[in-house]
Design an enzyme around this catalytic site. Sequence first.
Site, PDB file in Angstrom:
ATOM      1  N   ARG A 124       0.855  -1.189   0.000  1.00  0.00           N
ATOM      2  CA  ARG A 124       0.000   0.000   0.000  1.00  0.00           C
ATOM      3  C   ARG A 124       0.887   1.233   0.000  1.00  0.00           C
ATOM      4  NH1 ARG A 124      -3.346  -2.903  -1.635  1.00  0.00           N
ATOM      5  NH2 ARG A 124      -5.346  -3.468  -0.727  1.00  0.00           N
ATOM      6  N   HIS A 160      -0.572  -1.441 -10.407  1.00  0.00           N
ATOM      7  CA  HIS A 160      -1.291  -2.365  -9.505  1.00  0.00           C
ATOM      8  C   HIS A 160      -1.587  -3.690 -10.208  1.00  0.00           C
ATOM      9  CE1 HIS A 160      -3.531  -2.148  -5.477  1.00  0.00           C
ATOM     10  NE2 HIS A 160      -3.369  -3.422  -5.789  1.00  0.00           N
ATOM     11  N   GLU A 170      -5.242   5.791  -7.882  1.00  0.00           N
ATOM     12  CA  GLU A 170      -4.940   4.934  -9.038  1.00  0.00           C
ATOM     13  C   GLU A 170      -6.005   5.103 -10.123  1.00  0.00           C
ATOM     14  OE1 GLU A 170      -4.335   0.945  -7.612  1.00  0.00           O
ATOM     15  OE2 GLU A 170      -2.588   1.526  -6.455  1.00  0.00           O
TER      16      GLU A 170
HETATM   17  N1  LIG Z   1      -0.177  -5.260  -5.529  1.00  0.00           N
HETATM   18  C1  LIG Z   1      -1.211  -6.068  -5.530  1.00  0.00           C
HETATM   19  O1  LIG Z   1      -1.789  -6.367  -6.565  1.00  0.00           O
HETATM   20  C2  LIG Z   1      -1.660  -6.679  -4.231  1.00  0.00           C
HETATM   21  C3  LIG Z   1      -2.490  -7.813  -4.277  1.00  0.00           C
HETATM   22  C4  LIG Z   1      -2.854  -8.426  -3.076  1.00  0.00           C
HETATM   23  C5  LIG Z   1      -2.459  -7.882  -1.851  1.00  0.00           C
HETATM   24  N2  LIG Z   1      -1.686  -6.746  -1.841  1.00  0.00           N
HETATM   25  C6  LIG Z   1      -1.241  -6.172  -0.554  1.00  0.00           C
HETATM   26  O2  LIG Z   1      -0.181  -6.966  -0.055  1.00  0.00           O
HETATM   27  C7  LIG Z   1      -0.147  -6.899   1.368  1.00  0.00           C
HETATM   28  C8  LIG Z   1       0.017  -8.285   1.982  1.00  0.00           C
HETATM   29  O3  LIG Z   1      -1.043  -9.136   1.577  1.00  0.00           O
HETATM   30  P1  LIG Z   1      -1.136 -10.652   2.101  1.00  0.00           P
HETATM   31  O4  LIG Z   1      -2.147 -11.329   1.237  1.00  0.00           O
HETATM   32  O5  LIG Z   1       0.212 -11.246   2.227  1.00  0.00           O
HETATM   33  O6  LIG Z   1      -1.754 -10.406   3.553  1.00  0.00           O
HETATM   34  P2  LIG Z   1      -1.690 -11.368   4.830  1.00  0.00           P
HETATM   35  O7  LIG Z   1      -2.811 -10.920   5.703  1.00  0.00           O
HETATM   36  O8  LIG Z   1      -1.614 -12.795   4.425  1.00  0.00           O
HETATM   37  O9  LIG Z   1      -0.289 -10.990   5.507  1.00  0.00           O
HETATM   38  C9  LIG Z   1      -0.041  -9.734   6.078  1.00  0.00           C
HETATM   39  C10 LIG Z   1       1.018  -9.939   7.161  1.00  0.00           C
HETATM   40  O10 LIG Z   1       1.436  -8.650   7.606  1.00  0.00           O
HETATM   41  C11 LIG Z   1       1.665  -8.757   9.008  1.00  0.00           C
HETATM   42  N3  LIG Z   1       1.620  -7.404   9.571  1.00  0.00           N
HETATM   43  C12 LIG Z   1       0.567  -6.705  10.046  1.00  0.00           C
HETATM   44  N4  LIG Z   1       0.959  -5.485  10.425  1.00  0.00           N
HETATM   45  C13 LIG Z   1       2.296  -5.407  10.191  1.00  0.00           C
HETATM   46  C14 LIG Z   1       3.268  -4.392  10.371  1.00  0.00           C
HETATM   47  N5  LIG Z   1       2.938  -3.181  10.845  1.00  0.00           N
HETATM   48  N6  LIG Z   1       4.543  -4.665  10.016  1.00  0.00           N
HETATM   49  C15 LIG Z   1       4.887  -5.870   9.512  1.00  0.00           C
HETATM   50  N7  LIG Z   1       4.010  -6.863   9.318  1.00  0.00           N
HETATM   51  C16 LIG Z   1       2.732  -6.637   9.646  1.00  0.00           C
HETATM   52  C17 LIG Z   1       0.571  -9.662   9.520  1.00  0.00           C
HETATM   53  O11 LIG Z   1       0.933 -10.227  10.781  1.00  0.00           O
HETATM   54  C18 LIG Z   1       0.508 -10.697   8.400  1.00  0.00           C
HETATM   55  O12 LIG Z   1       1.351 -11.819   8.653  1.00  0.00           O
HETATM   56  C19 LIG Z   1      -1.441  -6.167   1.783  1.00  0.00           C
HETATM   57  O13 LIG Z   1      -1.109  -4.796   1.991  1.00  0.00           O
HETATM   58  C20 LIG Z   1      -2.300  -6.244   0.555  1.00  0.00           C
HETATM   59  O14 LIG Z   1      -3.204  -5.179   0.510  1.00  0.00           O
HETATM   60  C21 LIG Z   1      -1.288  -6.149  -3.004  1.00  0.00           C
END
Ligand SMILES: NC(=O)c1ccc[n+]([C@@H]2O[C@H](COP(=O)([O-])OP(=O)(O)OC[C@H]3O[C@@H](n4cnc5c(N)ncnc54)[C@H](O)[C@@H]3O)[C@@H](O)[C@H]2O)c1
Length: 316
Positions: free
Chosen positions: A236, A283, A265
Amino acid sequence: MQARILITPRSLTSGPHPQIDRLRQAGFEVVTSTPNALPGEAELISLLPGCVGWLAGIEPVSAKVIAAARDLKIVSRNGTGIDNLPLDALRQRGIAVATAGGANAAGVAELAVALIFSALRHIPAADAGIKQGEWPRRLGRELRGRKVAVIGCGAIGGEVARMLNALGAQVLAYDPLRPDLRLTGDRFRWADLPAALAEADIISFHCPLQKDGKPILDAAAIAALRPGVIIVNTARSALVDEAALLAGLESGRIECYATDVFEQEPPRDLTIARHPNVIATSHIGGFTDESVERATSVAIDHLLAALQPAAKAHAG
Ligand SMILES: NC(=O)c1ccc[n+]([C@@H]2O[C@H](COP(=O)([O-])OP(=O)(O)OC[C@H]3O[C@@H](n4cnc5c(N)ncnc54)[C@H](O)[C@@H]3O)[C@@H](O)[C@H]2O)c1
């Protein structure tokens, strides 16, 4: 009258997707927002009344939108992030929220690794230069042996950590929950946040926004990074303070910022995207054949599980 479901993710409004037929076969009428664009508040308010289900993307949703969605029973995200949803308003109305956790992890993780290599080897600049009739040859760096801080080690960060580890990088993992990543050996270790950031040659973000919305990388955090650090953000945009990032790019402390995410976006303000030391993608992390297929399938499973009795009742 048929029960209606609204579809808004850009990956599904940009063209017909066979999975959507599962909703029609189950007796629902499908409505979609403007193709290939994030719907705004006014469009959502006009489309949602009459919809019992909503397959939602990353569009910002206000409490006003939820107030207008008088028939809504479930919001089913085709991804993990729910920071775009007004969770209190949804909870008050008893509207369920479902997420497709992990469905697009491989797609996003592969993009993060691709951005790391693009930054290390200056691939976008070489391509752009050759297309201009030049022959740019900027000395690159190798991933093997470099320290990479993986911030957030859930579905996506875990994949990234395993891929980087297999490629010979030293992984410094930070996640308050420290999930089991099935990684051992001297190329992997957990670290606290300041240590992971301070030691890293490369930082890759894979966590949600902090609860207070404040960036993890603000001016003070950037001042403590190693000079020449590469930052990759497929999570993000608000995790990184924009003004501090630009200052860090100008001073050279940050060699490259490679990002798949923008505050708006597509971005109207192109200051970050146009910076010569920024690599920008639109994205596209989870926008692969396979990730779209998995995430759509899971999101539709959630809709059908929650709503199928509603479709039958309307039909009868
Ligand atoms: N670019 C894209 O197309 C795209 C697609 C999907 C997800 N995302 C983004 O990727 C990120 C991760 O997604 P995911 O599916 O792995 O989520 P997930 O929920 O599986 O994992 C997120 C992890 O972050 C940890 N976390 C929470 N707060 C934290 C902090 N302050 N510092 C470090 N770690 C922390 C949590 O404990 C968890 O293990 C999210 O921000 C999501 O919005 C982006």
